[in-house]
Design a protein around this motif. Sequence first.
Motif, PDB file in Angstrom:
ATOM      1  N   PHE A   1      -8.907   3.863   6.586  1.00 19.21           N
ATOM      2  CA  PHE A   1      -8.304   2.593   6.213  1.00 19.21           C
ATOM      3  C   PHE A   1      -7.553   1.999   7.397  1.00 19.21           C
ATOM      4  O   PHE A   1      -6.879   2.705   8.144  1.00 19.21           O
ATOM      5  CB  PHE A   1      -7.287   2.772   5.079  1.00 19.21           C
ATOM      6  CG  PHE A   1      -7.872   2.979   3.719  1.00 19.21           C
ATOM      7  CD1 PHE A   1      -8.230   1.902   2.925  1.00 19.21           C
ATOM      8  CD2 PHE A   1      -8.048   4.263   3.213  1.00 19.21           C
ATOM      9  CE1 PHE A   1      -8.749   2.085   1.652  1.00 19.21           C
ATOM     10  CE2 PHE A   1      -8.563   4.467   1.943  1.00 19.21           C
ATOM     11  CZ  PHE A   1      -8.924   3.377   1.162  1.00 19.21           C
TER      12      PHE A   1
ATOM     13  N   THR B   1      -4.232  -4.505   4.723  1.00 24.05           N
ATOM     14  CA  THR B   1      -5.265  -3.811   3.948  1.00 24.05           C
ATOM     15  C   THR B   1      -4.638  -3.008   2.814  1.00 24.05           C
ATOM     16  O   THR B   1      -4.993  -3.190   1.654  1.00 24.05           O
ATOM     17  CB  THR B   1      -6.107  -2.895   4.860  1.00 24.05           C
ATOM     18  OG1 THR B   1      -6.755  -3.692   5.858  1.00 24.05           O
ATOM     19  CG2 THR B   1      -7.181  -2.153   4.059  1.00 24.05           C
ATOM     20  N   LEU B   2      -3.705  -2.150   3.131  1.00 24.96           N
ATOM     21  CA  LEU B   2      -2.925  -1.428   2.118  1.00 24.96           C
ATOM     22  C   LEU B   2      -1.500  -1.964   2.063  1.00 24.96           C
ATOM     23  O   LEU B   2      -0.962  -2.202   0.984  1.00 24.96           O
ATOM     24  CB  LEU B   2      -2.901   0.073   2.427  1.00 24.96           C
ATOM     25  CG  LEU B   2      -4.253   0.792   2.494  1.00 24.96           C
ATOM     26  CD1 LEU B   2      -4.061   2.248   2.920  1.00 24.96           C
ATOM     27  CD2 LEU B   2      -4.979   0.716   1.162  1.00 24.96           C
ATOM     28  N   TRP B   3      -0.930  -2.150   3.224  1.00 23.82           N
ATOM     29  CA  TRP B   3       0.471  -2.597   3.361  1.00 23.82           C
ATOM     30  C   TRP B   3       0.476  -4.120   3.475  1.00 23.82           C
ATOM     31  O   TRP B   3      -0.179  -4.680   4.355  1.00 23.82           O
ATOM     32  CB  TRP B   3       1.052  -1.952   4.610  1.00 23.82           C
ATOM     33  CG  TRP B   3       2.539  -1.901   4.715  1.00 23.82           C
ATOM     34  CD1 TRP B   3       3.383  -1.007   4.139  1.00 23.82           C
ATOM     35  CD2 TRP B   3       3.363  -2.774   5.501  1.00 23.82           C
ATOM     36  NE1 TRP B   3       4.683  -1.261   4.509  1.00 23.82           N
ATOM     37  CE2 TRP B   3       4.699  -2.341   5.344  1.00 23.82           C
ATOM     38  CE3 TRP B   3       3.103  -3.878   6.317  1.00 23.82           C
ATOM     39  CZ2 TRP B   3       5.768  -2.969   5.971  1.00 23.82           C
ATOM     40  CZ3 TRP B   3       4.159  -4.505   6.940  1.00 23.82           C
ATOM     41  CH2 TRP B   3       5.476  -4.053   6.759  1.00 23.82           C
ATOM     42  N   ASP B   4       1.192  -4.774   2.556  1.00 21.86           N
ATOM     43  CA  ASP B   4       1.160  -6.244   2.472  1.00 21.86           C
ATOM     44  C   ASP B   4       2.016  -6.842   3.591  1.00 21.86           C
ATOM     45  O   ASP B   4       3.177  -7.191   3.403  1.00 21.86           O
ATOM     46  CB  ASP B   4       1.665  -6.698   1.106  1.00 21.86           C
ATOM     47  CG  ASP B   4       1.386  -8.179   0.840  1.00 21.86           C
ATOM     48  OD1 ASP B   4       1.158  -8.920   1.814  1.00 21.86           O
ATOM     49  OD2 ASP B   4       1.384  -8.577  -0.329  1.00 21.86           O
TER      50      ASP B   4
ATOM     51  N   LEU C   1       3.159  -3.019  -1.168  1.00 14.74           N
ATOM     52  CA  LEU C   1       1.752  -2.704  -0.967  1.00 14.74           C
ATOM     53  C   LEU C   1       0.904  -3.706  -1.730  1.00 14.74           C
ATOM     54  O   LEU C   1       1.367  -4.344  -2.676  1.00 14.74           O
ATOM     55  CB  LEU C   1       1.455  -1.292  -1.470  1.00 14.74           C
ATOM     56  CG  LEU C   1       2.248  -0.155  -0.820  1.00 14.74           C
ATOM     57  CD1 LEU C   1       2.045   1.147  -1.596  1.00 14.74           C
ATOM     58  CD2 LEU C   1       1.846   0.022   0.636  1.00 14.74           C
TER      59      LEU C   1
ATOM     60  N   THR D   1      -3.138  -0.512  -4.590  1.00 14.48           N
ATOM     61  CA  THR D   1      -3.153   0.487  -3.512  1.00 14.48           C
ATOM     62  C   THR D   1      -2.956   1.906  -4.047  1.00 14.48           C
ATOM     63  O   THR D   1      -3.760   2.804  -3.765  1.00 14.48           O
ATOM     64  CB  THR D   1      -2.064   0.179  -2.465  1.00 14.48           C
ATOM     65  OG1 THR D   1      -2.387  -1.040  -1.801  1.00 14.48           O
ATOM     66  CG2 THR D   1      -1.977   1.293  -1.427  1.00 14.48           C
TER      67      THR D   1
ATOM     68  N   LEU E   1      -5.707   4.947  -4.100  1.00 12.72           N
ATOM     69  CA  LEU E   1      -5.498   6.185  -3.367  1.00 12.72           C
ATOM     70  C   LEU E   1      -5.506   7.395  -4.292  1.00 12.72           C
ATOM     71  O   LEU E   1      -6.052   8.455  -3.947  1.00 12.72           O
ATOM     72  CB  LEU E   1      -4.194   6.118  -2.574  1.00 12.72           C
ATOM     73  CG  LEU E   1      -4.139   5.065  -1.457  1.00 12.72           C
ATOM     74  CD1 LEU E   1      -2.763   5.055  -0.804  1.00 12.72           C
ATOM     75  CD2 LEU E   1      -5.221   5.300  -0.415  1.00 12.72           C
TER      76      LEU E   1
ATOM     77  N   ILE F   1       3.271   6.502   0.985  1.00  6.72           N
ATOM     78  CA  ILE F   1       1.830   6.766   0.950  1.00  6.72           C
ATOM     79  C   ILE F   1       1.394   7.696   2.090  1.00  6.72           C
ATOM     80  O   ILE F   1       0.201   8.020   2.199  1.00  6.72           O
ATOM     81  CB  ILE F   1       0.989   5.475   0.973  1.00  6.72           C
ATOM     82  CG1 ILE F   1       1.261   4.647   2.241  1.00  6.72           C
ATOM     83  CG2 ILE F   1       1.245   4.642  -0.293  1.00  6.72           C
ATOM     84  CD1 ILE F   1       0.333   3.448   2.386  1.00  6.72           C
TER      85      ILE F   1
ATOM     86  N   LEU G   1      -8.617  -4.346  -3.987  1.00  3.28           N
ATOM     87  CA  LEU G   1      -8.783  -2.947  -3.603  1.00  3.28           C
ATOM     88  C   LEU G   1      -9.452  -2.115  -4.689  1.00  3.28           C
ATOM     89  O   LEU G   1     -10.241  -1.216  -4.395  1.00  3.28           O
ATOM     90  CB  LEU G   1      -7.423  -2.349  -3.242  1.00  3.28           C
ATOM     91  CG  LEU G   1      -6.803  -2.837  -1.932  1.00  3.28           C
ATOM     92  CD1 LEU G   1      -5.405  -2.259  -1.763  1.00  3.28           C
ATOM     93  CD2 LEU G   1      -7.678  -2.477  -0.734  1.00  3.28           C
TER      94      LEU G   1
END
Length: 229
Positions: free
Chosen positions: A11, A16-19, A107, A111, A115, A144, A222
Amino acid sequence: MKLNGITDVFFDLDHTLWDFDKNSALTFEKIFKTHNIEVDIIGFLKIYEPINLRYWKLYRDDQIDKDSLRYRRLKDSFEAMDAAITDDLIYKLADDYVLSLSTFNFLFDGTLELLDYLKPNYRLHIITNGFQESQHKKLEQSKILDYFHTVTNSELAGVKKPNPIIFDYALNMATTKKAKSIMIGDNMEADILGALSYGIDAICFNYHGVKIEDNIKQVTSLIDLKSYL
């Protein structure tokens, strides 16, 4: 369509995961208040965000260094707003921004659910162009970090995505092979085309809704990655 033979999922982190955009906006609100800078935050962000993206591309292409990125993106933004901010204050803001950014850890929706869904069946990894000190804090503070077997950043690898060396570095660290790996990220040049050119599959997290080629795998949320993995 489910993808077969994948054991390792890589990733991107920011966007992508973290806003990043949401956390960045909150950070600017905080440091502007601390330094009594009275500018319209919405207007500032509208100017800053494309400038920041432009300087990040220059940084990816090794045309500027980290310190220049941090300074120039703010300098240009304040100049575009005709805001009289001294260089000394810009340097202070640049430092405070990096220090404060990981104190906000929103996130993207889905997310944690994603995960949790992936972790029992895949080894998860991060490949990021972000700075080593801040990326670790983001992963840790957003709770995370423990999902990931390895974290590769551009400062460790010595190059930035889309350079194939960073993907090679990440796969070697993960002790896996191209055919068993997939890259997930939002940036077409750095994440998707970089991975595909290196020889691993890729899925674009196209939350921004830009037009991309039909042959590129993409999702707009996601959770939709469950249809592939």
